[in-house]
Design an enzyme around this catalytic site. Structure first.
Site, short mmCIF file in Angstrom:
data_model
loop_
_atom_site.label_atom_id
_atom_site.label_comp_id
_atom_site.label_asym_id
_atom_site.label_seq_id
_atom_site.Cartn_x
_atom_site.Cartn_y
_atom_site.Cartn_z
N HIS A 100 46.63 107.83 51.67
CA HIS A 100 48.08 107.80 51.44
C HIS A 100 48.75 109.11 51.84
O HIS A 100 49.90 109.11 52.29
CB HIS A 100 48.38 107.45 49.98
CG HIS A 100 48.03 106.03 49.63
ND1 HIS A 100 47.84 105.59 48.34
CD2 HIS A 100 47.85 104.94 50.42
CE1 HIS A 100 47.56 104.29 48.35
NE2 HIS A 100 47.55 103.89 49.60
N HIS A 115 46.53 94.50 55.47
CA HIS A 115 45.90 94.29 54.17
C HIS A 115 46.71 95.09 53.14
O HIS A 115 46.35 96.21 52.79
CB HIS A 115 44.46 94.78 54.16
CG HIS A 115 43.56 94.08 55.14
ND1 HIS A 115 43.67 94.25 56.50
CD2 HIS A 115 42.56 93.19 54.94
CE1 HIS A 115 42.74 93.50 57.10
NE2 HIS A 115 42.07 92.85 56.18
N SER A 140 50.33 101.58 49.59
CA SER A 140 50.84 101.94 50.92
C SER A 140 52.17 101.25 51.28
O SER A 140 53.04 101.89 51.88
CB SER A 140 49.77 101.68 51.99
OG SER A 140 49.14 100.45 51.76
N GLU A 144 49.32 90.00 53.27
CA GLU A 144 48.36 90.01 52.15
C GLU A 144 47.90 88.58 51.95
O GLU A 144 48.71 87.67 51.87
CB GLU A 144 49.03 90.57 50.88
CG GLU A 144 48.23 90.40 49.60
CD GLU A 144 46.83 91.00 49.62
OE1 GLU A 144 46.66 92.18 49.98
OE2 GLU A 144 45.89 90.25 49.27
N ASP A 153 46.45 85.71 56.66
CA ASP A 153 45.33 86.54 57.08
C ASP A 153 45.90 87.68 57.94
O ASP A 153 46.60 87.43 58.93
CB ASP A 153 44.34 85.70 57.90
CG ASP A 153 43.32 86.57 58.58
OD1 ASP A 153 42.61 87.31 57.89
OD2 ASP A 153 43.26 86.55 59.83
N GLY A 154 45.58 88.90 57.54
CA GLY A 154 46.20 90.06 58.20
C GLY A 154 45.82 90.20 59.66
O GLY A 154 46.64 90.61 60.48
N ASP A 180 43.73 98.29 56.30
CA ASP A 180 43.07 98.82 55.10
C ASP A 180 42.32 97.70 54.38
O ASP A 180 42.67 97.30 53.27
CB ASP A 180 44.16 99.42 54.19
CG ASP A 180 43.58 100.10 52.97
OD1 ASP A 180 42.37 100.41 52.97
OD2 ASP A 180 44.34 100.33 52.01
#
Ligand code: SAM
Length: 260
Positions: free
Chosen positions: A19, A42, A97, A115, A139-140, A160
């Site tokens: 971060h 994500h 994030s 997400e 789905d990212g 991520d």
């Protein structure tokens, strides 16, 4: 359905590493007037309560953000995002994030967050209500393929994953290389855990072969508790912004103090 919940780990030392660099890069990008795109594959739930039983149970935030926050100057973008979040949501709140990005970016910037978990997605959608962000229940990997190259083309993608399955490691170099080809000016930042058994090495070797100009930064730290397998945190950045290497050196000094 996979079971990973970031609430158990929010604000840990890996989050501080990831971060702090994310906030620094976003702040750097906003120094120019031009609008930008921020994408996340994500995203997690965006806002975390470090007083929740899940967070207290692991104690990871106590060793992470609660210990290190004050080592960042009040005008460091990570501290600014943290302090702004706590002023709005209480002193045990922690920005994920997406919220770090929403706090630092401007009304002219575009935010897309993916997400996949229904509960995390619902919490994220609620946390992002005050901001002009687009929250995708998807789905990212596939959503980012669809969204790239974004408009505006300047910008950053954070990847991520929870690394719950070997697929997160095995397909990553191909995914990052594909997005780098589609979005050749985009800053692509991939986080990965450093475990006692160095599971990340094959992935990072393939990434470095696919993107030889990328910046790779890793910090090591003591495990959060006996038997905990994570002993470090890595960030692989394609098209790193100018000055990021100096910022990583500052983090090396900070994380170096943990060993003492
Ligand atoms: N980026 C967040 C932050 O720093 O605040 C933390 C994200 S957490 C490490 C990973 C998240 O990815 C989890 O919330 C999990 O539900 C979600 N996830 C796992 N697989 C996914 C996928 N294929 N697509 C989108 N989200 C996924």
């Amino acid at each position: 359905m996979l079971s990973y919940q970031h609430l158990y780990h929010a604000g840990n030392l890996a989050d501080v590493h990831k971060h702090a660099l994310l906030a620094w890069m976003l702040d750097y990008l906003t120094r120019k007037d031009k609008p930008l795109s921020y994408l996340e594959s994500h995203a997690g739930r965006g806002l975390y309560d470090l007083a929740a039983p899940e967070a207290v149970k692991t104690g990871e935030a106590a060793q992470g953000v609660e210990r290190l926050a004050r080592a960042f100057a009040p005008d460091h973008p990570y501290r600014r995002a943290l302090d702004t979040t706590r002023a709005r949501h209480g002193r045990r709140a922690y920005p994920g994030s997406p919220l770090i990005a929403a706090t630092l970016l401007r009304a002219t910037d575009t935010i897309h967050l993916a997400e996949r978990h229904p509960r995390e997605h619902a919490a994220l959608a609620e946390a992002m209500l005050p901001y002009p962000a687009r929250v995708h229940h998807a789905d990212g990997f596939s959503r980012i393929r669809e969204l790239t190259p974004p408009t505006p083309r300047r910008g950053l993608l954070l990847i991520d994953p929870s690394y719950e399955t070997t697929a997160d490691y095995d397909g990553m170099a191909r995914f990052v290389a594909q997005i780098a080809r589609k979005w050749n000016v985009g800053i692509l930042a991939l986080w990965y855990p450093i475990l006692e058994t160095p599971r990340h090495l094959g992935m990072v070797t393939a990434l470095a072969a696919a993107c030889p100009e990328a910046l790779r930064h890793e910090v090591r730290f003591p495990p959060a508790r006996e038997g905990h397998r994570m002993v470090g945190s890595g960030l692989f950045v394609v098209n790193p912004p100018w000055g990021l290497a100096e910022e990583t050196t500052r983090l090396d000094v900070l994380f170096g103090t943990l060993a003492r």
